[in-house]
Design a protein around this motif. Structure first.
Motif, mmCIF file in Angstrom:
data_model
loop_
_atom_site.group_PDB
_atom_site.id
_atom_site.type_symbol
_atom_site.label_atom_id
_atom_site.label_comp_id
_atom_site.label_asym_id
_atom_site.label_seq_id
_atom_site.Cartn_x
_atom_site.Cartn_y
_atom_site.Cartn_z
ATOM 1 N N GLY A 18 1.249 -0.706 0.093
ATOM 2 C CA GLY A 18 -0.018 -0.121 0.014
ATOM 3 C C GLY A 18 1.143 1.088 -0.234
ATOM 4 O O GLY A 18 0.572 1.979 1.349
ATOM 5 N N PHE A 19 1.389 0.848 -1.149
ATOM 6 C CA PHE A 19 2.573 1.435 -1.240
ATOM 7 C C PHE A 19 1.994 4.197 -0.694
ATOM 8 O O PHE A 19 1.638 4.259 -2.081
ATOM 9 N N ALA A 194 2.208 -5.076 -9.098
ATOM 10 C CA ALA A 194 2.142 -4.408 -7.617
ATOM 11 C C ALA A 194 0.896 -4.540 -7.469
ATOM 12 O O ALA A 194 0.062 -4.159 -6.175
ATOM 13 N N SER A 195 -0.622 -3.068 -7.650
ATOM 14 C CA SER A 195 -1.046 -3.027 -8.326
ATOM 15 C C SER A 195 -2.312 -4.066 -7.142
ATOM 16 O O SER A 195 -3.011 -4.294 -6.653
ATOM 17 N N GLY A 196 -2.001 -5.062 -8.515
ATOM 18 C CA GLY A 196 -2.747 -6.507 -7.901
ATOM 19 C C GLY A 196 -2.493 -6.729 -6.731
ATOM 20 O O GLY A 196 -3.909 -7.016 -5.633
ATOM 21 N N ILE A 197 -1.718 -7.030 -6.265
ATOM 22 C CA ILE A 197 -0.766 -7.293 -4.629
ATOM 23 C C ILE A 197 -1.604 -6.208 -4.032
ATOM 24 O O ILE A 197 -2.191 -6.958 -3.055
ATOM 25 N N GLN A 219 4.229 -9.851 -0.172
ATOM 26 C CA GLN A 219 4.871 -9.214 -1.519
ATOM 27 C C GLN A 219 4.564 -8.349 -2.238
ATOM 28 O O GLN A 219 5.193 -8.013 -3.534
ATOM 29 N N ASP A 220 4.967 -7.128 -1.896
ATOM 30 C CA ASP A 220 5.675 -6.161 -2.162
ATOM 31 C C ASP A 220 6.366 -5.303 -3.305
ATOM 32 O O ASP A 220 7.631 -6.698 -3.463
ATOM 33 N N VAL A 221 6.035 -5.518 -4.526
ATOM 34 C CA VAL A 221 7.414 -4.741 -5.309
ATOM 35 C C VAL A 221 7.486 -3.204 -5.707
ATOM 36 O O VAL A 221 8.377 -2.823 -6.210
ATOM 37 N N GLU A 224 10.008 -1.857 -0.514
ATOM 38 C CA GLU A 224 10.440 -3.400 0.168
ATOM 39 C C GLU A 224 11.174 -4.355 -0.288
ATOM 40 O O GLU A 224 13.085 -4.243 0.010
ATOM 41 N N PRO A 225 12.098 -4.435 -1.830
ATOM 42 C CA PRO A 225 12.946 -5.194 -2.092
ATOM 43 C C PRO A 225 14.257 -4.402 -2.531
ATOM 44 O O PRO A 225 14.870 -4.703 -2.305
ATOM 45 N N TYR A 226 13.773 -3.126 -2.326
ATOM 46 C CA TYR A 226 15.027 -2.389 -2.594
ATOM 47 C C TYR A 226 15.258 -1.225 -1.313
ATOM 48 O O TYR A 226 16.579 -1.377 -0.671
#
Length: 301
Positions: A18-19, A194-197, A219-221, A224-226
């Motif tokens: 929910g960025f 990312a939107s679907g998640i 499962q954020d895109v 969080e991965p960065y």
């Protein structure tokens, strides 16, 4: 002469996918006790508050003055006694809480009669986005969006049957530093995923499917991965919390604090276990604050 207290909760934002749009109020607080008097005086009563040389340098005062001037008013002098258990630059919304305290201070001292929506707009203009300030105002978990014409839309989720555990390291991480590692753009495929998640996480929270919500929040895109490499013990905290029954664990705001969403009533038990794994952290079991910003009036006779 008026005496009143402004109570402002802490907050967590992003909640995984929910960025910059999802946030939740938590039961750590910034409390500002206000007594009108002839001259300005500000006392900080917490080691978590930054020291300032004069009252004019204090962030809460500066926000209040800015809001008063925006409405053509002048702040009446008062004494502020400020208490806080919200750590600075840790991803728990200390800035948003201070901004709302300043806005409410001006609202009370200048009799502005601001609505909740007025406060949301003003706070978003100062903070840049509404993800932290919206739950601070309304309480609970709030999804918000700034439209192209600068109007703000929001939705407050029904009460969630969740508790939380936060893991606060003894280091600061500025929002600017945390944003500097993010990409400037995403491919269409990544943005779609990312939107679907994010959509599925919100739908799962509303429906009460917390297992699915926890899976999606991890499962954020978008960020969080960065940011993972900036967060101490990132993978270990997620794995150990999961082993104790947490639905999901994510970075709180921009970090470096992490937060687990756990079954109602299990926060204290999981926090006790995690304290043994993270002896140099502050590990707290927190609940969702459902009321948001509050003002308690007390007339001096």
């Amino acid at each position: 002469m008026n005496k009143f207290t402004i109570a402002v909760p802490a907050s967590t934002a992003n909640i995984g996918p929910g960025f910059d749009s999802a946030g939740m109020a938590l039961n750590k607080y910034l409390n500002v006790q206000v007594i009108e008097q002839e001259t300005w005086e500000i006392e900080n009563h917490s080691p978590l508050l930054p020291s300032v040389a004069t009252y004019t340098d204090h962030f809460i005062y500066k926000v209040a003055k800015q809001i008063a001037e925006k409405y053509g008013k002048m702040l009446r002098a008062c004494k502020l006694a400020i208490y806080s258990d919200i750590p600075l630059a840790r991803g728990l919304g200390s800035s948003a809480s201070a901004v709302l305290a300043g806005i409410e201070l001006a609202n009370q001292l200048c009799s502005l009669s601001l609505t909740l929506e007025d406060k949301l707009k003003l706070a978003t203009e100062i903070e840049g986005h509404p993800d932290n300030v919206a739950p601070v105002i309304f309480g609970g978990m709030v999804i918000s969006a700034v439209m192209s014409h600068q109007s703000i839309h929001y939705f407050q989720l029904p009460n969630l049957d969740l508790d939380t555990v936060v893991y606060i390291p003894n280091i600061e991480l500025s929002t600017e530093a945390a944003r500097s590692v993010l990409p400037n753009s995403f491919s269409r495929d990544d943005a779609t995923a990312a939107s679907g998640i994010s959509n599925l996480m919100i739908a799962s929270l509303i429906s009460g499917d917390y297992n699915l919500a926890g899976k999606m929040m991890e499962q954020d895109v978008f960020h969080e991965p960065y940011r993972a490499e900036l967060i101490p013990n990132y993978q270990m905290i997620k794995q150990e919390a999961k082993s104790q029954g947490a639905y999901g664990t994510v970075i709180s705001g921009a970090g470096p604090t992490m937060i687990s969403f756990v079954p109602r009533g299990q926060g204290t038990k999981i926090a006790s276990f995690m304290k043994e794994k993270l002896s140099d952290y502050e590990v707290d079991a927190l609940v969702i604050d459902q009321t948001g910003l509050q003002v308690h009036q007390d007339l001096i006779k």
